[in-house]
Write a protein that holds these residues in place. Structure first.
Motif, PDB file in Angstrom:
ATOM      1  N   LEU A  12       0.802  -1.216   0.000  1.00 42.35           N
ATOM      2  CA  LEU A  12       0.000   0.000   0.000  1.00 42.35           C
ATOM      3  C   LEU A  12       0.839   1.272   0.000  1.00 42.35           C
ATOM      4  CD1 LEU A  12      -2.760  -1.149   2.504  1.00 42.35           C
ATOM      5  CD2 LEU A  12      -3.120  -0.552   0.113  1.00 42.35           C
ATOM      6  N   ARG A  16       2.694   2.258   8.926  1.00 46.36           N
ATOM      7  CA  ARG A  16       1.645   1.910   9.883  1.00 46.36           C
ATOM      8  C   ARG A  16       2.249   1.483  11.223  1.00 46.36           C
ATOM      9  NH1 ARG A  16      -3.057   0.877   8.056  1.00 46.36           N
ATOM     10  NH2 ARG A  16      -2.321   2.636   6.826  1.00 46.36           N
ATOM     11  N   SER A  76      -5.377   1.353  12.530  1.00 40.34           N
ATOM     12  CA  SER A  76      -6.155   1.687  11.334  1.00 40.34           C
ATOM     13  C   SER A  76      -5.647   2.990  10.737  1.00 40.34           C
ATOM     14  CB  SER A  76      -7.636   1.807  11.685  1.00 40.34           C
ATOM     15  OG  SER A  76      -7.839   2.801  12.674  1.00 40.34           O
ATOM     16  N   ASN A  77      -5.997   3.193   9.495  1.00 38.03           N
ATOM     17  CA  ASN A  77      -5.649   4.425   8.793  1.00 38.03           C
ATOM     18  C   ASN A  77      -6.819   5.390   8.929  1.00 38.03           C
ATOM     19  OD1 ASN A  77      -4.941   6.457   7.000  1.00 38.03           O
ATOM     20  ND2 ASN A  77      -4.173   5.060   5.436  1.00 38.03           N
ATOM     21  N   LYS A  82      -9.724   6.353   4.499  1.00 39.10           N
ATOM     22  CA  LYS A  82      -8.743   5.302   4.212  1.00 39.10           C
ATOM     23  C   LYS A  82      -9.000   4.029   5.019  1.00 39.10           C
ATOM     24  CE  LYS A  82      -5.997   6.717   0.964  1.00 39.10           C
ATOM     25  NZ  LYS A  82      -5.933   5.945  -0.314  1.00 39.10           N
ATOM     26  N   GLU A  86      -9.165   0.376   3.268  1.00 40.10           N
ATOM     27  CA  GLU A  86      -8.300  -0.758   3.594  1.00 40.10           C
ATOM     28  C   GLU A  86      -9.070  -1.970   4.102  1.00 40.10           C
ATOM     29  OE1 GLU A  86      -4.325   1.836   4.806  1.00 40.10           O
ATOM     30  OE2 GLU A  86      -5.126   0.365   6.207  1.00 40.10           O
ATOM     31  N   TYR A  87     -10.226  -1.738   4.692  1.00 43.60           N
ATOM     32  CA  TYR A  87     -10.948  -2.844   5.329  1.00 43.60           C
ATOM     33  C   TYR A  87     -12.001  -3.473   4.417  1.00 43.60           C
ATOM     34  CZ  TYR A  87      -8.805  -1.718   9.852  1.00 43.60           C
ATOM     35  OH  TYR A  87      -7.911  -1.509  10.881  1.00 43.60           O
ATOM     36  N   GLU A 109      -9.178  -1.406  -1.169  1.00 41.37           N
ATOM     37  CA  GLU A 109      -7.768  -1.682  -0.877  1.00 41.37           C
ATOM     38  C   GLU A 109      -7.585  -2.894   0.040  1.00 41.37           C
ATOM     39  OE1 GLU A 109      -5.770   2.779  -1.266  1.00 41.37           O
ATOM     40  OE2 GLU A 109      -6.104   1.919   0.728  1.00 41.37           O
ATOM     41  N   TYR A 113      -4.246  -4.817   1.651  1.00 48.07           N
ATOM     42  CA  TYR A 113      -4.072  -4.777   3.110  1.00 48.07           C
ATOM     43  C   TYR A 113      -3.844  -6.182   3.669  1.00 48.07           C
ATOM     44  CZ  TYR A 113      -5.404  -4.289   8.050  1.00 48.07           C
ATOM     45  OH  TYR A 113      -5.439  -4.353   9.419  1.00 48.07           O
TER      46      TYR A 113
END
Length: 255
Positions: A12, A16, A76-77, A82, A86-87, A109, A113
């Motif tokens: 990505l 993180r 998490s973002n 976002k 991602e989820y 995404e 992820y």
């Protein structure tokens, strides 16, 4: 014992924070431990780190239990939408129906992820800590439940125990149901699924939440022998509610 470090997510192209809980006896033994990967890592251990000031307090629970596992929390973002991107591996076709203020496409995404976890983070954790490499689980709440279910479908021989808590399956309902139907989940050893009766503000939305998870359970129960779906009376959609059932969830996963 808690450790944390930053990781560059190759799939990505972003950084993180990762938080790792180690059992109390980790440094005094040579034992290897099962690993549980969880999402929204900032909300798992300490209230002062949590987005809304309350956490699952998982480290407190494990420090006072007989369950010896390593928990890897991936933050998490929270930049824009976002986290939603991602989820979910799919762009949501229903998000604007529930949240009309969201004008842009969200989701899509999740594949990258989960690839980060499987191809980069898990090998790193297995090198850095004394893990039982074949005993790996995943758990998450809300959108974290959706991405955990997706991960179980894509990597059932990696994530053999899964907990999907207060899941936001509605975000990509048709897609996750179709993926579950075509997936071989026979390698899964446990699948925990729940929903509260007070997750949403409106009664019609609360019933929709329950039916959304019930549809998933109807598919999973025929594919995973050790599977449960629990409707938690009065439970809301927040970390305090999830904290109250940590022991129950973990006991089911590792019974």
């Amino acid at each position: 014992m808690l450790e944390q470090f930053e990781v560059f997510m190759k799939s990505l192209n972003r950084k993180r924070m990762v938080r790792v809980y180690l059992p109390n006896n980790y440094e005094s033994t040579n034992k290897n431990y099962p690993v549980l990967y969880m999402h929204d890592g900032q909300n798992l251990f300490k209230d002062e780190d949590a987005t809304y000031g309350m956490s699952w307090r998982i480290s407190d629970y494990l420090d006072n239990s007989n369950l010896e596992i390593i928990v890897v929390g991936i933050d998490s973002n929270d930049e824009g939408y976002k986290r939603l991107d991602e989820y979910s591996p799919w762009v949501s076709t229903s998000i604007k129906e529930f949240f009309p203020e969201i004008k842009e496409d969200v989701g899509g995404e999740g594949k990258e992820y989960v690839e980060f976890i499987v191809q980069q983070l898990k090998p790193m954790i297995d090198r850095k800590y004394r893990t039982k490499v074949e005993e790996t689980a995943m758990a998450g709440s809300s959108m974290g439940g959706l991405i955990s279910t997706y991960a179980a479908c894509m990597y059932p021989k990696v994530f053999k125990r899964v907990a999907s808590v207060s899941s936001a399956y509605w975000f990509s309902q048709q897609e996750i149901e179709q993926l579950l139907k075509q997936s071989d989940l026979s390698a899964l050893e446990a699948f925990y699924l729940d929903i509260g009766t007070n997750e949403s503000a409106e009664e019609i939305e609360r019933e929709h939440d329950i039916q959304s998870s019930a549809k998933v359970y109807e598919i999973v129960k025929d594919k995973v022998k050790n599977c449960t779906f629990e409707i938690i009376e009065g439970a809301a959609h927040n970390e305090k509610a999830w904290r109250e059932r940590v022991g129950h969830i973990f006991s089911y996963l590792y019974k």
